[in-house]
Scaffold this motif. Structure first.
Motif, PDB file in Angstrom:
ATOM      1  N   SER A  97      13.665  -1.002  17.456  1.00 47.89           N
ATOM      2  CA  SER A  97      13.670  -2.476  17.537  1.00 47.89           C
ATOM      3  C   SER A  97      15.080  -2.984  17.822  1.00 47.89           C
ATOM      4  CB  SER A  97      13.214  -3.103  16.221  1.00 47.89           C
ATOM      5  OG  SER A  97      12.071  -2.492  15.785  1.00 47.89           O
ATOM      6  N   LYS A  98      16.079  -2.340  17.216  1.00 49.94           N
ATOM      7  CA  LYS A  98      17.462  -2.771  17.465  1.00 49.94           C
ATOM      8  C   LYS A  98      17.835  -2.572  18.936  1.00 49.94           C
ATOM      9  CE  LYS A  98      19.396  -1.975  12.918  1.00 49.94           C
ATOM     10  NZ  LYS A  98      20.036  -0.972  12.120  1.00 49.94           N
ATOM     11  N   ILE A  99      17.411  -1.418  19.496  1.00 47.30           N
ATOM     12  CA  ILE A  99      17.728  -1.155  20.912  1.00 47.30           C
ATOM     13  C   ILE A  99      17.103  -2.238  21.793  1.00 47.30           C
ATOM     14  CG2 ILE A  99      17.398   0.469  22.827  1.00 47.30           C
ATOM     15  CD1 ILE A  99      17.454   2.738  20.834  1.00 47.30           C
TER      16      ILE A  99
ATOM     17  N   ASN B 238      25.421  -2.519  23.082  1.00 45.26           N
ATOM     18  CA  ASN B 238      25.493  -1.857  21.766  1.00 45.26           C
ATOM     19  C   ASN B 238      24.653  -0.582  21.711  1.00 45.26           C
ATOM     20  OD1 ASN B 238      26.889  -4.091  21.139  1.00 45.26           O
ATOM     21  ND2 ASN B 238      25.400  -4.952  19.697  1.00 45.26           N
ATOM     22  N   HIS B 239      23.790  -0.401  22.686  1.00 44.15           N
ATOM     23  CA  HIS B 239      22.844   0.727  22.606  1.00 44.15           C
ATOM     24  C   HIS B 239      22.714   1.450  23.949  1.00 44.15           C
ATOM     25  CE1 HIS B 239      21.573  -0.547  18.638  1.00 44.15           C
ATOM     26  NE2 HIS B 239      21.525  -1.775  19.105  1.00 44.15           N
ATOM     27  N   ILE B 240      23.853   1.768  24.531  1.00 41.94           N
ATOM     28  CA  ILE B 240      23.834   2.401  25.855  1.00 41.94           C
ATOM     29  C   ILE B 240      23.049   3.718  25.819  1.00 41.94           C
ATOM     30  CG2 ILE B 240      25.280   3.408  27.699  1.00 41.94           C
ATOM     31  CD1 ILE B 240      25.535   0.389  27.559  1.00 41.94           C
ATOM     32  N   LYS B 241      23.323   4.562  24.774  1.00 42.95           N
ATOM     33  CA  LYS B 241      22.658   5.880  24.696  1.00 42.95           C
ATOM     34  C   LYS B 241      21.149   5.713  24.583  1.00 42.95           C
ATOM     35  CE  LYS B 241      26.090   8.751  22.432  1.00 42.95           C
ATOM     36  NZ  LYS B 241      26.454   9.191  21.093  1.00 42.95           N
ATOM     37  N   GLY B 242      20.727   4.785  23.692  1.00 47.22           N
ATOM     38  CA  GLY B 242      19.297   4.540  23.486  1.00 47.22           C
ATOM     39  C   GLY B 242      18.632   4.081  24.768  1.00 47.22           C
ATOM     40  N   LEU B 243      19.318   3.190  25.506  1.00 49.93           N
ATOM     41  CA  LEU B 243      18.727   2.672  26.741  1.00 49.93           C
ATOM     42  C   LEU B 243      18.627   3.766  27.812  1.00 49.93           C
ATOM     43  CD1 LEU B 243      20.411  -0.824  26.790  1.00 49.93           C
ATOM     44  CD2 LEU B 243      17.975  -0.354  26.551  1.00 49.93           C
TER      45      LEU B 243
END
Ligand code: SF4
Ligand code: SF4
Length: 456
Positions: free
Chosen positions: A182-184, A191-196
């Protein structure tokens, strides 16, 4: 039994003479089994997307957090230290799969495997909606690019990618948890380059699998599919053609019940002819059973020319029986699953290691005491904070931690520290005495460790 002409065994049905891909344009199956299959698939898809939101005592139902090296099954945390339980659990699951396959063939593939469910119940249905029946799909593929082909293909692939994106999100929620996902999704992308990047890669993989690879996954890549040849025996229940009833096929007075209409072939998502006998490409989807049953009803013959049956049932009329192979798998499964329960019930909430600090010797103190320095490492395997206390138990003396004792160990965290054990000189009779230290968690003894106390 198979047809005398075994040339179909020389190549995969979806591979042409020059090794090129033969695209499968499968007819839309209809019938009772297809309805049950769709219902099962819808329930499983809903479960897949809902399960990451389900909590047991505030813990996830299932989480496979490889990056942080822990797993959660039914709200219970497993850490790398519990790997032996997971190992036996995975082994039990494998034996269960073997047992199930030996008995019921490849029914998992056609009815429960996410690959088949999404391919047949979601992606292929979208294709029927946008491009029409297999005949129209073939025509569309063969004609040069025009406006109709452009918008139909663009729309189809856009929807395919959107669904692949949703599946990638669901997949990731089983790895990092729904909260992190949810944060990604909601926080600024930077803030969430790796997750994206992970979501984009998974979306691309799923899109490629469902838009391009399709049945090739079942025929070539799936290790479970490749194992079928050794798992299935003549007593296994598979989707089988009753050649005794059906042959010789045709449409004259001497023919059997098969009128050679090829409806069973047209509907097959892996492009095979079930009448050739047991084949590696068959995913037991049962679509050919529904098609043939519809044909049998139309020509006034009993249903079940293609049905779920073992080769021994078709050939000798033998019904499902417990073969020594099934009994052996069942026994191993019972032993393994009992071991899992035993290990699980005896699992401790903490993992403690205590040892004399390397490179240190005893110290003689001014007050006629001797002290040894020890190191400890304690891991809290629970999802709650624990009050940890270290106690010296079989000797008169003092245990002095560098810090507080008891101390709070936060959920899922490990703590390392040192402590002195101080004993009266006259009470230490040997150079190397065994002393015992208890580790208590919330006042309950969780572990007892024996260590060496050295002296003059
Ligand atoms: S659908 Fe039935 S009758 Fe038609 S070819 Fe297949 S087995 Fe024969
Ligand atoms: S042979 Fe029948 S059960 Fe097997 S994959 Fe083809 S349609 Fe499905």
């Amino acid at each position: 039994m198979e047809t005398k002409d075994k040339s179909f065994r020389d190549k995969i049905s979806t591979t042409g003479d020059k090794g090129e891909r033969v695209w499968v344009y499968a007819d839309k199956p209809k019938g009772k089994l297809t309805n049950y299959r769709f219902l099962t698939a819808i329930i499983l898809i809903v479960l897949l997307f809902v399960a990451p939101f389900v909590k047991i005592n505030g813990n996830p139902l299932i989480l496979l957090n490889f990056p942080e090296r822990y797993f959660v099954f039914f709200g219970t945390y497993f850490w790398p230290q519990d790997i032996y339980i997971l190992f036996v659990l995975v082994l039990s699951f494998l034996v269960f799969v073997l047992l199930f396959t030996v008995t019921f063939g490849r029914i998992w593939c056609g009815w429960a495997c996410p690959q088949t469910i999404f391919m047949e119940i979601v992606f292929r249905q979208i294709e029927y909606l946008i491009e029409g029946n297999p005949h129209k799909q073939k025509l569309l593929d063969s004609k040069p690019l025009d406006f109709e082909k452009f918008w139909k293909k663009s729309l189809k692939h856009l929807i395919y990618f959107a669904i692949s994106f949703l599946i990638a999100n669901a997949f990731l929620s089983y790895i990092i948890g729904i909260e992190s996902l949810s944060k990604i999704v909601t926080e600024p992308p930077q803030n969430h380059i790796k997750g994206l990047i992970a979501i984009t890669i998974f979306s691309g993989i799923f899109y490629f699998v469902f838009a391009k690879l399709r049945e090739q996954v079942c025929c070539f890549f799936c290790p479970y599919g490749r194992l079928q040849g050794v798992l299935i025996d003549p007593d296994s229940i598979i989707v089988a053609y009753d050649y005794k009833r059906g042959e010789p096929r045709g449409n004259n007075v001497n023919s059997g019940d098969c009128i050679d209409c090829k409806q069973c072939v047209k509907v097959c998502p892996t492009g095979i002819d079930v009448r050739n006998g047991s084949q590696l490409e068959c995913v037991n989807c049962t679509a050919c059973i529904d098609s043939c049953n519809a044909v049998m009803s139309r020509i006034g013959k009993p249903k079940g020319l293609i049905r779920m049956a073992s080769e021994n049932e078709i050939q000798f009329g033998k019904k499902l029986r417990f073969t020594p192979k099934i009994i052996a798998y069942m026994s191993v499964f019972v032993v393994l699953i009992s071991t899992v329960f035993f290990l699980f019930n005896n699992r401790k909430s903490i993992e403690a290691t205590i040892y004399r600090t390397p490179g240190t010797v005893y110290q003689v103190n001014g007050d006629s005491t001797l002290s040894n320095l020890f190191s400890f490492k304690i891991l809290n395997k629970k999802r709650e904070n624990l009050n940890i206390e270290l106690k010296l138990i079989n000797t008169d003396g003092k245990l002095q931690i560098m810090g507080e004792n008891p101390f709070v160990l936060h959920e899922g965290q490990a703590m390392e520290g040192r402590f002195f054990v101080i004993l009266q000189k006259e009470k230490v009779s040997k150079q190397n005495s065994k002393i015992k230290i208890e580790v208590l968690s919330n006042g309950i003894v969780e572990s007892e460790k024996e260590v060496n106390f050295i002296s003059e």
